[in-house]
Design a protein around this motif. Structure first.
Motif, short mmCIF file in Angstrom:
data_model
loop_
_atom_site.label_atom_id
_atom_site.label_comp_id
_atom_site.label_asym_id
_atom_site.label_seq_id
_atom_site.Cartn_x
_atom_site.Cartn_y
_atom_site.Cartn_z
N ILE A 56 34.05 37.29 40.67
CA ILE A 56 34.79 37.54 41.91
C ILE A 56 34.85 39.03 42.19
O ILE A 56 34.59 39.48 43.30
CB ILE A 56 36.22 36.98 41.80
CG1 ILE A 56 36.21 35.45 41.71
CG2 ILE A 56 37.08 37.44 42.99
CD1 ILE A 56 36.04 34.75 43.02
N LEU A 57 35.17 39.80 41.17
CA LEU A 57 35.28 41.25 41.36
C LEU A 57 33.97 41.85 41.84
O LEU A 57 33.95 42.77 42.65
CB LEU A 57 35.71 41.91 40.05
CG LEU A 57 37.17 41.75 39.67
CD1 LEU A 57 37.41 42.12 38.22
CD2 LEU A 57 38.05 42.61 40.58
N ASN A 86 32.06 41.03 45.93
CA ASN A 86 32.65 41.44 47.20
C ASN A 86 33.47 40.33 47.83
O ASN A 86 33.49 40.18 49.04
CB ASN A 86 31.56 41.90 48.18
CG ASN A 86 30.84 43.12 47.66
OD1 ASN A 86 31.47 44.06 47.19
ND2 ASN A 86 29.54 43.10 47.73
N LEU A 87 34.14 39.55 46.99
CA LEU A 87 35.01 38.50 47.50
C LEU A 87 36.44 38.99 47.62
O LEU A 87 37.35 38.22 47.85
CB LEU A 87 34.97 37.28 46.59
CG LEU A 87 33.64 36.52 46.59
CD1 LEU A 87 33.70 35.35 45.63
CD2 LEU A 87 33.31 36.02 47.99
N ILE A 88 36.63 40.28 47.43
CA ILE A 88 37.94 40.87 47.62
C ILE A 88 37.97 41.45 49.02
O ILE A 88 37.20 42.35 49.35
CB ILE A 88 38.18 42.02 46.63
CG1 ILE A 88 37.71 41.63 45.23
CG2 ILE A 88 39.63 42.42 46.66
CD1 ILE A 88 38.67 40.86 44.42
N PRO A 89 38.84 40.88 49.88
CA PRO A 89 38.90 41.45 51.23
C PRO A 89 39.27 42.93 51.17
O PRO A 89 40.03 43.34 50.30
CB PRO A 89 40.03 40.64 51.89
CG PRO A 89 40.04 39.36 51.12
CD PRO A 89 39.70 39.74 49.71
N PRO A 90 38.71 43.73 52.07
CA PRO A 90 38.96 45.17 52.06
C PRO A 90 40.46 45.49 52.06
O PRO A 90 41.22 44.88 52.78
CB PRO A 90 38.31 45.65 53.36
CG PRO A 90 37.28 44.61 53.67
CD PRO A 90 37.82 43.32 53.14
N TRP A 98 42.55 44.90 49.85
CA TRP A 98 43.38 43.90 49.18
C TRP A 98 44.02 44.46 47.90
O TRP A 98 45.21 44.32 47.66
CB TRP A 98 42.50 42.69 48.84
CG TRP A 98 43.25 41.46 48.48
CD1 TRP A 98 44.52 41.12 48.89
CD2 TRP A 98 42.80 40.40 47.65
NE1 TRP A 98 44.87 39.91 48.36
CE2 TRP A 98 43.83 39.44 47.60
CE3 TRP A 98 41.63 40.16 46.97
CZ2 TRP A 98 43.72 38.26 46.86
CZ3 TRP A 98 41.50 38.98 46.23
CH2 TRP A 98 42.55 38.06 46.19
N VAL A 99 43.22 45.09 47.10
CA VAL A 99 43.74 45.76 45.91
C VAL A 99 43.26 47.21 45.92
O VAL A 99 42.19 47.50 46.45
CB VAL A 99 43.25 45.08 44.60
CG1 VAL A 99 43.93 43.74 44.43
CG2 VAL A 99 41.75 44.95 44.57
N GLU A 124 43.64 49.17 42.92
CA GLU A 124 43.30 49.57 41.56
C GLU A 124 41.80 49.35 41.31
O GLU A 124 41.17 48.52 41.92
CB GLU A 124 44.09 48.74 40.55
CG GLU A 124 45.59 49.02 40.54
CD GLU A 124 46.32 48.23 41.61
OE1 GLU A 124 47.56 48.23 41.57
OE2 GLU A 124 45.66 47.63 42.47
N ILE A 163 42.04 45.87 36.98
CA ILE A 163 42.28 44.47 37.33
C ILE A 163 41.84 43.56 36.19
O ILE A 163 42.57 42.66 35.75
CB ILE A 163 41.49 44.10 38.61
CG1 ILE A 163 41.90 44.99 39.79
CG2 ILE A 163 41.69 42.64 38.95
CD1 ILE A 163 43.28 44.76 40.31
#
Lengths: 219, 219
Positions: free
Chosen positions: A179-180, A183-187, A189-190, A192, A197
């Motif tokens: 996941i990390l 690019n499944l983290i919406p911009p 979103w985190v 750190e 993470i």
DNA sequence: TCGCAAAAATGACCAATGGTCAGGTTTTAT
DNA sequence: ATAAAACCTGACCATTGGTCATTTTTGCGA
């Protein structure tokens, strides 16, 4: 008799040279956009020649991945044999996995840009699939050794057969890395870094392991 | 003035009809092997017509995914509003996620056969990406509500800003689902059904949340 | 109703790419 | 030296996302 051995050796050398060229091309251009034609150019061969050594593009990718998994397993073995306490050893093992993916560009790209399940196709040579499974088994055994050690020393508790527990840990950690790195983290979103993470997730799981599954009460 | 509204309505209807045909084709034949020609046939239109409504194959996929995420969010909202205790609510939320993927074939296939990161390309319409991000934000907020409730009630402890903790939980769980559904489990590796594996992982994380991050000692 | 312009739809075409295979070249064995 | 086997080549093939010139349909004004 000497001719056969030399020819086998030369055939193996050419195969390795093609793999090296493919790796260079994949790293430079990305997996999706690297064509067999481009790999052939990098290898200074005709495109048709590649198919004398590999049955398909997928098989070429799997050949490279097998090498990487072997190297990763060696790194993980070093961790498993270190004198750390089991919780720290487990954290270190997954840090090694992440660091390896970060430092090895092809491996990183496979992890982020390829659905590995689609690579395990019927047109892949059986021994390549067997290699993939074998290396995976060794990784599992390494993690199982660490968990087993932690259970024996009272750090961890099992909520099922050790094999299953280990599988679950690996699924969660591998999945997190995917996941990390997908690019499944919406911009936004985190904020750190990925390492933080991942470290937190490992620690969360370690804390969960360190708690007997029986209590149903708060605190 | 009536003509413009009717034409807009008809245009929207055609767009929805194309999406429905695409979904049917993807479900029947798999994502990778469904061509735009086949979707056009299913929609009883010419292939070129599809490109009047969607800029690319990727945009078509994203359009379908957006619908699914909206439906999933509705299901998750129901869970978040239920009277369960936070640990059970959290487990239920991720069970919902898994069940949705199991029951909705297209969603399942996207999860297993597509690298979603590659769908978020510059040739996708900006509003479609914004929709994707927006729906993701709603999912995050739902889980954040559950965790916040658990913290307030003394079930969970935070090891960082709540936003980050929630992100980590979601990363681990989403990743686990992806691994389980990506055929990344070597054959014979685990014998338990996927639901059991996922349930165990959720419980492991919940146990980790239920333990203050301060202790460094065994038991 | 008719004629024209705009909008919508069509399907032949294009470019790209994994894979094939007939033909050419090189190596090996006698 | 010659024939057979092995290796390599690159033109070709089939496929598929996307394009675009042409055709068809729609809307509007006279």
């Amino acid at each position: 008799m000497g001719t056969i051995q030399r020819k086998e050796r030369e055939r193996d050398q050419r195969r390795k040279a093609i793999l090296a060229s493919a790796r260079a091309a994949f790293v430079k251009h990305g997996i999706a956009t690297t064509t067999m034609e481009r790999i052939a150019q990098e290898a200074e061969l005709a495109k048709g020649t590649l198919y004398l050594y590999f049955r398909s593009r997928e098989e070429l990718l799997m050949g490279l991945l097998a090498d990487d998994l072997a190297a990763l397993t060696a790194s993980m073995t070093t961790v498993a044999e270190s004198p750390l306490a089991p919780p720290e050893k487990l954290a270190s093992a997954f840090r090694t996995f992440y660091t390896y993916s970060q430092e090895n560009q092809f491996f990183y790209q496979v992890m982020t840009q390829t659905n590995i399940g689609l690579l395990l196709q019927p047109n892949c040579e059986t021994s390549i699939i067997a290699d993939f499974i074998s290396v995976n088994e060794r990784l599992i055994s390494l993690v199982e050794g660490i968990v087993s050690e932690g259970v024996a020393a009272g750090y961890f508790f099992l909520h099922g057969p050790i094999r299953t527990v280990v599988a679950e840990i690996i699924i969660a950690m591998k999945g997190s890395v995917m996941i990390l790195r997908n690019n499944l983290i919406p911009p936004g979103w985190v904020t750190e870094p990925e390492q933080v993470i991942l470290h937190d997730i490992v620690q969360l799981i370690i804390r969960g392991l360190g708690r007997s599954p029986s209590p149903t009460q708060a605190n």
